[in-house]
Design an enzyme around this catalytic site. Structure first.
Site, PDB file in Angstrom:
ATOM      1  CE  LYS A   1       0.444   7.754  11.839  1.00  0.00           C
ATOM      2  NZ  LYS A   1       0.531   6.250  12.003  1.00  0.00           N
TER       3      LYS A   1
ATOM      4  CG  HIS B   1       0.414  -4.714   7.811  1.00  0.00           C
ATOM      5  ND1 HIS B   1       0.014  -3.250   7.392  1.00  0.00           N
ATOM      6  CD2 HIS B   1       0.528  -4.423   9.159  1.00  0.00           C
ATOM      7  CE1 HIS B   1      -0.041  -2.457   8.679  1.00  0.00           C
ATOM      8  NE2 HIS B   1       0.369  -3.067   9.501  1.00  0.00           N
TER       9      HIS B   1
ATOM     10  CE  LYS C   1      -1.213  -5.762  12.246  1.00  0.00           C
ATOM     11  NZ  LYS C   1      -0.998  -4.798  13.231  1.00  0.00           N
TER      12      LYS C   1
ATOM     13  CE  LYS D   1      -1.741   1.716   3.898  1.00  0.00           C
ATOM     14  NZ  LYS D   1      -1.019   2.406   4.781  1.00  0.00           N
TER      15      LYS D   1
ATOM     16  CD  GLU E   1      -0.812   3.835  14.166  1.00  0.00           C
ATOM     17  OE1 GLU E   1       0.294   3.103  14.257  1.00  0.00           O
ATOM     18  OE2 GLU E   1      -1.190   4.527  13.417  1.00  0.00           O
TER      19      GLU E   1
ATOM     20  CG  HIS F   1      -4.519  -0.947   7.960  1.00  0.00           C
ATOM     21  ND1 HIS F   1      -3.873  -1.788   6.729  1.00  0.00           N
ATOM     22  CD2 HIS F   1      -3.449  -0.027   7.869  1.00  0.00           C
ATOM     23  CE1 HIS F   1      -2.592  -1.191   6.468  1.00  0.00           C
ATOM     24  NE2 HIS F   1      -2.429  -0.409   7.007  1.00  0.00           N
TER      25      HIS F   1
END
Ligand code: BG6
Length: 485
Positions: free
Chosen positions: A340, A182, A186, A152, A220, A244
């Site tokens: 974030k 990704h 997971k 990506k 995050e 995601h």
């Protein structure tokens, strides 16, 4: 199917992705005995060096990472012999991806046989490299397979994603293209389909009649780090949501596929995303972090990060409410958020059930905390937790909220996993189930393109749960976010 013997050509072999994710994953595959025989890396990048130098440099970085408790990905029990099995035969080619020479050299080096081309480079090179490979005759499948792994971001909207896809499809067949997200690799995310479709316990109640709403959070604590320049023209919405968060949305809400074939599974995911009703302006809340405290440490605001404009309007947080217009989910809100510099690092899905039909135990039915919750804990804590009411021991009929938890790391022997192992393994085996199809990506961008962004993101303090407006998104519906921390 088993991984086939192959060569792995890594474009961007000197880059961060190769060091942090690719090599540790290949190492884990080697530890698990899952690396095919005759496996060879062909590393491609600009710097002049030999394969030996390249491998030695990466080994010493891996040694550093193994000792560094703050390194997110590492091989904690780094074993030289295993590492060597991955890299000893590596060949290094120095060259410029934008010039034709490198593709000629590659053709001469590779000959016939199975090859995976991994584009571990900035997205602006994707089209150039794919065209170079195609024109160089490197994607023709004759005596071996030729597969292309693309990272990506896959475009920044529907138009650019289609354009990129057009370039790729002019050179390769869809069956040769492996688009990575990704989040699909997971372990705990893969576990969602098994929990849903291998247990009759969940599936009958997995619908509008019983579910009040669903919350998906990817919070995050890190800021934009050194990626300011990239992040400025990407933002949290494009960086995290169509890929995601929508991966999680489709896993939690898709219909059961009729088989585990890549087509069957990917079709259901696409259908789900295609059913997203256009998101209303008032249901989208972008945010941007201001200075604050994370884990007792003062951190600067987004606008003071390197590479970021002092008056930047880029969002570092995005929350939204959306509906899925299908028979199962009609009327059930899905609340998504990512950001974030939030108060905690946590990726999870909370499926919140309806309240009981009346207050037999004197519960205050207006309390937004009432309702069972099935929590899919995805990262860094991984497991499933079920929240329900129990009787408080004692003489009264008093309720105590309790929770019953299964944690992967307690139950199973903890195996190292950086999240790319299954993806690399499946690509070597020719299984596209864990990769994004062009149709899924298109459906995702279509939903994102429909969002109208307000003029400026709402500020939130670093170390908080995001802007107040994101809280209000649920509060006005009589609901509340399950806190990140
Ligand atoms: C990446 C984003 O795709 O995913 C990053 O570009 C983000 O901004 C990362 O930090 C999150 O992934 P993970 O696995 O750390 O949750």
């Amino acid at each position: 199917s088993e991984p086939q013997p192959c060569k792995l050509v890594i474009f961007g072999a000197g880059g961060d992705l190769t060091r942090r994710l690719l090599l540790p994953s290949l190492y884990d595959l080697a530890v698990a005995g899952a690396l095919p025989a005759d496996f060879q890396i062909i590393a491609v990048d600009r710097a002049e060096q030999t394969g030996k130098d390249w491998a030695a440099k990466l080994f010493s970085l891996a040694e550093q990472d193994a000792k560094d408790p703050s390194a997110e990905f590492s091989c904690p029990h780094l074993d030289r012999a295993v590492w060597d099995r991955v890299t000893s035969g590596a060949l290094y080619l120095s060259g410029d991806f934008t010039q034709a020479d490198i593709y000629t050299t590659l053709r001469e080096t590779l000959g016939a046989g199975n090859v995976i081309f991994y584009l571990a480079v900035a997205s602006r090179f994707f089209a150039r490299i794919a065209t170079g490979l195609g024109q160089g005759g490197l994607l023709k499948e004759g005596r071996g397979f030729r597969r292309l792994i693309v990272e990506k971001p896959f475009g920044r909207d529907l138009a650019s994603a289609r354009e990129l896809d057009g370039v790729l499809r002019a050179q390769a067949d869809e069956s040769q293209i492996y688009r990575i997200d990704h989040f699909l690799g997971k372990e705990a995310n893969q576990g969602i389909m098994i929990a849903r479709f291998s247990n009759v316990l969940f599936e009958p109640i997995w619908r509008r009649e019983y579910i009040d709403h669903v919350q998906i959070t990817a919070a995050e604590t890190i800021g934009v780090e050194q990626r300011g320049a990239f992040y400025e023209h990407t933002g949290a919405l494009r960086d995290m949501v169509p890929n995601h968060l929508f991966v999680l949305l489709s896993l939690i809400a898709m219909e059961p596929p009729s088989s585990l074939s890549a087509d069957a599974v990917r079709q259901e995911k696409t259908r789900l995303l295609q059913a997203i009703r256009p998101i209303r302006d008032e249901d989208y809340v972008p945010g941007q972090y201001a200075a604050g405290q994370i884990e007792g440490r003062s951190v600067p605001g987004y606008r003071s990060e390197p590479g970021v404009a002092a008056d930047s309007q880029t969002e570092t947080f995005a929350a939204m409410k959306l509906f899925i217009d299908n028979w199962r989910w009609g009327g059930v809100p899905f609340y998504l958020r990512t950001g974030k510099r939030m108060s905690g690092r946590r990726t999870e899905i909370n499926v919140v059930f309806k309240k009981p039909p009346y207050a037999l135990f004197n519960q205050n039915m207006d309390d937004p905390r009432i309702g069972n919750v099935i929590r899919f804990l995805l990262d860094p804590v991984r497991g499933v937790s079920i929240d329900f009411d129990a009787k408080q021991p004692g003489l009264e009929e008093e309720i105590a909220p309790v929770s019953s938890r299964f944690l992967y790391d307690d139950f199973f022997r903890k195996a190292p996993n950086v999240g790319y192992e299954a993806l690399l393994h499946d690509c070597m085996a020719g299984n596209q189930m864990l990769f994004q199809s062009a149709e899924t990506i298109e459906a995702a961008w279509r939903a994102i393109d429909a969002i109208v962004t307000p003029e400026a993101p709402y500020p939130y303090k670093a170390g908080s749960e995001g802007p107040d407006e994101a809280m209000a998104l649920l509060e006005r519906d009589g609901r509340r976010w399950i806190p990140v921390k």
